[in-house]
Design a protein around this motif. Sequence first.
Motif, PDB file in Angstrom:
ATOM      1  N   TYR A   1       0.823  -1.213   0.000  1.00  0.00           N
ATOM      2  CA  TYR A   1       0.000   0.000   0.000  1.00  0.00           C
ATOM      3  C   TYR A   1       0.860   1.268   0.000  1.00  0.00           C
ATOM      4  CZ  TYR A   1      -4.218  -2.749   0.431  1.00  0.00           C
ATOM      5  OH  TYR A   1      -5.247  -3.611   0.165  1.00  0.00           O
ATOM      6  N   ARG A   2       2.049   1.200   0.591  1.00  0.00           N
ATOM      7  CA  ARG A   2       2.945   2.352   0.604  1.00  0.00           C
ATOM      8  C   ARG A   2       3.722   2.467  -0.704  1.00  0.00           C
ATOM      9  NH1 ARG A   2       6.176   1.167   4.791  1.00  0.00           N
ATOM     10  NH2 ARG A   2       7.733   0.327   3.377  1.00  0.00           N
ATOM     11  N   GLU A   3       4.326   1.371  -1.175  1.00  0.00           N
ATOM     12  CA  GLU A   3       5.219   1.426  -2.319  1.00  0.00           C
ATOM     13  C   GLU A   3       4.501   1.279  -3.661  1.00  0.00           C
ATOM     14  OE1 GLU A   3       8.350  -1.393  -1.556  1.00  0.00           O
ATOM     15  OE2 GLU A   3       8.811  -0.468   0.386  1.00  0.00           O
ATOM     16  N   VAL A   4       3.544   0.375  -3.773  1.00  0.00           N
ATOM     17  CA  VAL A   4       2.854   0.170  -5.045  1.00  0.00           C
ATOM     18  C   VAL A   4       1.747   1.196  -5.238  1.00  0.00           C
ATOM     19  CG1 VAL A   4       1.501  -1.444  -6.448  1.00  0.00           C
ATOM     20  CG2 VAL A   4       3.428  -2.289  -5.089  1.00  0.00           C
ATOM     21  N   LEU A   5       0.928   1.393  -4.196  1.00  0.00           N
ATOM     22  CA  LEU A   5      -0.186   2.337  -4.331  1.00  0.00           C
ATOM     23  C   LEU A   5       0.178   3.765  -3.921  1.00  0.00           C
ATOM     24  CD1 LEU A   5      -3.265   0.217  -3.272  1.00  0.00           C
ATOM     25  CD2 LEU A   5      -2.222   0.503  -5.522  1.00  0.00           C
ATOM     26  N   GLY A   6       1.313   3.943  -3.267  1.00  0.00           N
ATOM     27  CA  GLY A   6       1.791   5.285  -2.944  1.00  0.00           C
ATOM     28  C   GLY A   6       1.023   5.996  -1.847  1.00  0.00           C
ATOM     29  N   LEU A   7       0.326   5.245  -1.001  1.00  0.00           N
ATOM     30  CA  LEU A   7      -0.436   5.883   0.074  1.00  0.00           C
ATOM     31  C   LEU A   7       0.493   6.335   1.198  1.00  0.00           C
ATOM     32  CD1 LEU A   7      -3.553   3.545   0.321  1.00  0.00           C
ATOM     33  CD2 LEU A   7      -3.331   5.719  -0.880  1.00  0.00           C
ATOM     34  N   GLU A   8       0.089   7.398   1.880  1.00  0.00           N
ATOM     35  CA  GLU A   8       0.872   7.950   2.990  1.00  0.00           C
ATOM     36  C   GLU A   8       0.500   7.234   4.280  1.00  0.00           C
ATOM     37  OE1 GLU A   8       1.344  12.067   5.560  1.00  0.00           O
ATOM     38  OE2 GLU A   8       0.198  12.098   3.693  1.00  0.00           O
ATOM     39  N   GLN A   9       1.492   6.608   4.894  1.00  0.00           N
ATOM     40  CA  GLN A   9       1.269   5.907   6.151  1.00  0.00           C
ATOM     41  C   GLN A   9       1.129   6.930   7.268  1.00  0.00           C
ATOM     42  OE1 GLN A   9       3.848   2.541   6.847  1.00  0.00           O
ATOM     43  NE2 GLN A   9       3.884   2.997   9.020  1.00  0.00           N
ATOM     44  N   ILE A  10       0.085   6.774   8.113  1.00  0.00           N
ATOM     45  CA  ILE A  10      -0.140   7.743   9.194  1.00  0.00           C
ATOM     46  C   ILE A  10      -0.083   7.126  10.587  1.00  0.00           C
ATOM     47  CG2 ILE A  10      -1.393   9.401   7.766  1.00  0.00           C
ATOM     48  CD1 ILE A  10      -4.010   8.257   8.900  1.00  0.00           C
ATOM     49  N   ALA A  11      -0.157   5.802  10.690  1.00  0.00           N
ATOM     50  CA  ALA A  11      -0.055   5.154  12.001  1.00  0.00           C
ATOM     51  C   ALA A  11       0.326   3.692  11.806  1.00  0.00           C
ATOM     52  CB  ALA A  11      -1.384   5.251  12.754  1.00  0.00           C
ATOM     53  N   ARG A  12       0.937   3.144  12.868  1.00  0.00           N
ATOM     54  CA  ARG A  12       1.352   1.744  12.817  1.00  0.00           C
ATOM     55  C   ARG A  12       1.484   1.215  14.231  1.00  0.00           C
ATOM     56  NH1 ARG A  12       5.567  -1.832  12.723  1.00  0.00           N
ATOM     57  NH2 ARG A  12       5.701  -3.157  10.884  1.00  0.00           N
ATOM     58  N   ALA A  13       1.002   0.022  14.465  1.00  0.00           N
ATOM     59  CA  ALA A  13       1.215  -0.688  15.727  1.00  0.00           C
ATOM     60  C   ALA A  13       1.717  -2.078  15.367  1.00  0.00           C
ATOM     61  CB  ALA A  13      -0.068  -0.775  16.541  1.00  0.00           C
ATOM     62  N   GLU A  14       2.899  -2.419  15.828  1.00  0.00           N
ATOM     63  CA  GLU A  14       3.561  -3.673  15.488  1.00  0.00           C
ATOM     64  C   GLU A  14       2.620  -4.872  15.632  1.00  0.00           C
ATOM     65  OE1 GLU A  14       6.665  -5.805  14.009  1.00  0.00           O
ATOM     66  OE2 GLU A  14       6.735  -3.655  14.383  1.00  0.00           O
TER      67      GLU A  14
ATOM     68  N   VAL B   1      -9.439   7.417   5.432  1.00  0.00           N
ATOM     69  CA  VAL B   1      -8.347   6.632   6.000  1.00  0.00           C
ATOM     70  C   VAL B   1      -8.602   5.156   5.700  1.00  0.00           C
ATOM     71  CG1 VAL B   1      -7.141   5.999   8.132  1.00  0.00           C
ATOM     72  CG2 VAL B   1      -7.988   8.335   7.825  1.00  0.00           C
ATOM     73  N   LEU B   2      -7.566   4.472   5.245  1.00  0.00           N
ATOM     74  CA  LEU B   2      -7.607   3.033   5.014  1.00  0.00           C
ATOM     75  C   LEU B   2      -6.933   2.358   6.204  1.00  0.00           C
ATOM     76  CD1 LEU B   2      -8.093   0.456   3.420  1.00  0.00           C
ATOM     77  CD2 LEU B   2      -5.983   0.945   2.146  1.00  0.00           C
ATOM     78  N   LEU B   3      -7.681   1.489   6.884  1.00  0.00           N
ATOM     79  CA  LEU B   3      -7.177   0.765   8.038  1.00  0.00           C
ATOM     80  C   LEU B   3      -6.871  -0.671   7.613  1.00  0.00           C
ATOM     81  CD1 LEU B   3     -10.044   1.810  10.484  1.00  0.00           C
ATOM     82  CD2 LEU B   3      -7.904   3.039  10.040  1.00  0.00           C
ATOM     83  N   LEU B   4      -5.647  -1.109   7.812  1.00  0.00           N
ATOM     84  CA  LEU B   4      -5.261  -2.491   7.539  1.00  0.00           C
ATOM     85  C   LEU B   4      -4.970  -3.156   8.877  1.00  0.00           C
ATOM     86  CD1 LEU B   4      -2.779  -2.012   4.561  1.00  0.00           C
ATOM     87  CD2 LEU B   4      -5.232  -2.494   4.462  1.00  0.00           C
TER      88      LEU B   4
ATOM     89  N   ARG C   1      -0.255  -5.432  14.699  1.00  0.00           N
ATOM     90  CA  ARG C   1      -1.689  -5.182  14.879  1.00  0.00           C
ATOM     91  C   ARG C   1      -2.316  -4.450  13.710  1.00  0.00           C
ATOM     92  NH1 ARG C   1      -5.763  -1.934  16.483  1.00  0.00           N
ATOM     93  NH2 ARG C   1      -7.352  -2.921  17.794  1.00  0.00           N
ATOM     94  N   HIS C   2      -1.736  -3.286  13.351  1.00  0.00           N
ATOM     95  CA  HIS C   2      -2.358  -2.501  12.282  1.00  0.00           C
ATOM     96  C   HIS C   2      -1.383  -1.528  11.645  1.00  0.00           C
ATOM     97  CE1 HIS C   2      -3.161   0.360  15.735  1.00  0.00           C
ATOM     98  NE2 HIS C   2      -2.637   1.178  14.846  1.00  0.00           N
ATOM     99  N   VAL C   3      -1.766  -1.073  10.455  1.00  0.00           N
ATOM    100  CA  VAL C   3      -1.109   0.037   9.773  1.00  0.00           C
ATOM    101  C   VAL C   3      -2.222   0.829   9.095  1.00  0.00           C
ATOM    102  CG1 VAL C   3      -0.574  -1.312   7.686  1.00  0.00           C
ATOM    103  CG2 VAL C   3       0.741   0.739   8.192  1.00  0.00           C
ATOM    104  N   PHE C   4      -2.169   2.160   9.218  1.00  0.00           N
ATOM    105  CA  PHE C   4      -3.200   3.040   8.678  1.00  0.00           C
ATOM    106  C   PHE C   4      -2.594   3.966   7.636  1.00  0.00           C
ATOM    107  CE2 PHE C   4      -5.377   3.053  13.128  1.00  0.00           C
ATOM    108  CZ  PHE C   4      -5.754   1.742  12.972  1.00  0.00           C
TER     109      PHE C   4
END
Length: 142
Positions: free
Chosen positions: A23-36, A48-51, A38-41
């Motif tokens: 999502y960061r490298e291929v789709l170029g979205l800006e990462q705004i949060a991350r919890a090891e 906001v896309l929540l993964l 558990r999740h990346v937003f």
Amino acid sequence: MRPSAILESALYVTDLAAAERFYREVLGLEQIARAEDRHVFFQCGRGVLLLFNAEATRQQPEPGAKLPVPPHGTAGQGHLCFSATADEIERWKAHLTEGGVAVEADFHWPAKPGQAKGGRSIYFRDPSGNSLEFAEPKIWGL
């Protein structure tokens, strides 16, 4: 009363690190949060896309937790559609193909009443098998 917009959309992934890279490298979205583990937003336009790692989100929060979010999660392939113009869809198709991401479908939707022609969509998969789409908003008459 009626909601005015969707603020967040969630997908559940099987490999959080692979999803984060995609999502960061291929789709170029800006990462705004991350919890090891558990999740990346990611920021996507005004939303906001929540993964999520679904296993990590199925647990009831501890009493007095800082963020008492109720348990949630699902298994299997989800779906998310990104808005794009006809020109952007053509460029996305080339970008995905060049990056080794298979485009599973590319087609034009039937025209809605009052439209001269329908909109176009392309479908592809993220590393967890979620079905992703780029589509012209006019597929919904927007």
